[in-house]
Write a protein that holds these residues in place. Sequence first.
Motif, PDB file in Angstrom:
ATOM      1  N   ASP A  27       2.229   2.190   6.959  1.00  0.00           N
ATOM      2  CA  ASP A  27       2.430   0.774   7.271  1.00  0.00           C
ATOM      3  C   ASP A  27       2.459  -0.091   6.015  1.00  0.00           C
ATOM      4  O   ASP A  27       3.344  -0.932   5.846  1.00  0.00           O
ATOM      5  CB  ASP A  27       1.342   0.295   8.238  1.00  0.00           C
ATOM      6  CG  ASP A  27       1.343   1.107   9.514  1.00  0.00           C
ATOM      7  OD1 ASP A  27       2.186   0.829  10.389  1.00  0.00           O
ATOM      8  OD2 ASP A  27       0.532   2.040   9.631  1.00  0.00           O
ATOM      9  N   GLU A  33       5.814  -1.967   4.261  1.00  0.00           N
ATOM     10  CA  GLU A  33       5.872  -3.399   3.964  1.00  0.00           C
ATOM     11  C   GLU A  33       6.172  -3.644   2.489  1.00  0.00           C
ATOM     12  O   GLU A  33       7.013  -4.486   2.149  1.00  0.00           O
ATOM     13  CB  GLU A  33       4.563  -4.091   4.339  1.00  0.00           C
ATOM     14  CG  GLU A  33       4.582  -5.582   4.010  1.00  0.00           C
ATOM     15  CD  GLU A  33       3.398  -6.354   4.562  1.00  0.00           C
ATOM     16  OE1 GLU A  33       3.046  -7.388   3.963  1.00  0.00           O
ATOM     17  OE2 GLU A  33       2.840  -5.946   5.592  1.00  0.00           O
ATOM     18  N   SER A  55       9.793  -2.729   1.679  1.00  0.00           N
ATOM     19  CA  SER A  55      10.713  -3.707   2.280  1.00  0.00           C
ATOM     20  C   SER A  55      10.728  -4.994   1.465  1.00  0.00           C
ATOM     21  O   SER A  55      11.786  -5.608   1.271  1.00  0.00           O
ATOM     22  CB  SER A  55      10.297  -4.003   3.726  1.00  0.00           C
ATOM     23  OG  SER A  55      10.403  -2.851   4.534  1.00  0.00           O
ATOM     24  N   GLU A  56       9.573  -5.408   0.998  1.00  0.00           N
ATOM     25  CA  GLU A  56       9.479  -6.608   0.172  1.00  0.00           C
ATOM     26  C   GLU A  56      10.222  -6.405  -1.146  1.00  0.00           C
ATOM     27  O   GLU A  56      10.905  -7.308  -1.637  1.00  0.00           O
ATOM     28  CB  GLU A  56       8.010  -6.930  -0.104  1.00  0.00           C
ATOM     29  CG  GLU A  56       7.773  -8.265  -0.794  1.00  0.00           C
ATOM     30  CD  GLU A  56       8.261  -9.455   0.023  1.00  0.00           C
ATOM     31  OE1 GLU A  56       8.669 -10.459  -0.594  1.00  0.00           O
ATOM     32  OE2 GLU A  56       8.251  -9.373   1.269  1.00  0.00           O
ATOM     33  N   TYR A  77      -4.481  -4.755   4.430  1.00  0.00           N
ATOM     34  CA  TYR A  77      -4.434  -3.594   5.331  1.00  0.00           C
ATOM     35  C   TYR A  77      -5.766  -2.840   5.370  1.00  0.00           C
ATOM     36  O   TYR A  77      -5.879  -1.825   6.060  1.00  0.00           O
ATOM     37  CB  TYR A  77      -3.319  -2.649   4.914  1.00  0.00           C
ATOM     38  CG  TYR A  77      -1.974  -3.007   5.487  1.00  0.00           C
ATOM     39  CD1 TYR A  77      -1.527  -2.460   6.683  1.00  0.00           C
ATOM     40  CD2 TYR A  77      -1.122  -3.916   4.832  1.00  0.00           C
ATOM     41  CE1 TYR A  77      -0.291  -2.785   7.219  1.00  0.00           C
ATOM     42  CE2 TYR A  77       0.114  -4.241   5.355  1.00  0.00           C
ATOM     43  CZ  TYR A  77       0.525  -3.680   6.549  1.00  0.00           C
ATOM     44  OH  TYR A  77       1.757  -4.019   7.084  1.00  0.00           O
TER      45      TYR A  77
END
Length: 249
Positions: free
Chosen positions: A37, A41, A44-45, A244
């Motif tokens: 996860d 993220e 993707s950033e 997280y």
Amino acid sequence: MKKCVMNVLFAVIWFVSWTGSALAADINLSAALGLKDVVTELSSEFEKKNRGTAFQRNFAASGALAKQIANGAPCDVYLSANVEWMNYLKEKMLVDAKTVSNFAFSQLVFVGKSSLHLKTLQDVVTLERIAIGSPKSVPAGQYAMEAIKSAKIDRQLENKLVMAKDVRECLMYAERGEVDGAFVYRTDAALAKHAKILFIVPQNYYPRVTFLMALTPSGSRKAEAAAFYRFLQSDEAKKVLIRYGFTVS
């Protein structure tokens, strides 16, 4: 004449599509499933900030990923959930030793039904079915097995352990009630909807859960992969890790 024009047109279309794909920089990323996860993220950033860069993401148990890389699977950045599998690739010169560094830290916990009232590792012996990642390839399972042996309850649990292919499968078994409880990372337990953390496994029973990262030889030669590796060390990335539930020092 018309046929000639059509041939030229098709050639132009092919050239544009080919150059477009050639300009896009793919980064082959292999990461321990416990990082899925947060790494999704972060990558993707990075894609948003670096247009034209795309990731080929591969998430699995650290040992399974290391063996894939050893067998020739493409990889530019490797993130492992323990030192052993990173050293395995380092010995084979399949990661750049200079780039091996700590990425994040977590803890081992025991999750199960909220109706259970377990407080210590020794209480686990009262259960019938306990999920654990296969110690042969799953670092969470290796950490758990070390804790079980340190607590001297390995013989009592010998016929009660249910082997899972990765830490997320352990969590899934506990979530579905297919086992009485499971050993998972605290960061994975945060994703549970039905199972809850029953206790934190004392740190003196096992080595600290350490996620490491490194560039492979191909990644070291790829500017985009090297840039992503640096991004993973940034304050921005550390803030996401903390959100997280990971610790970074």
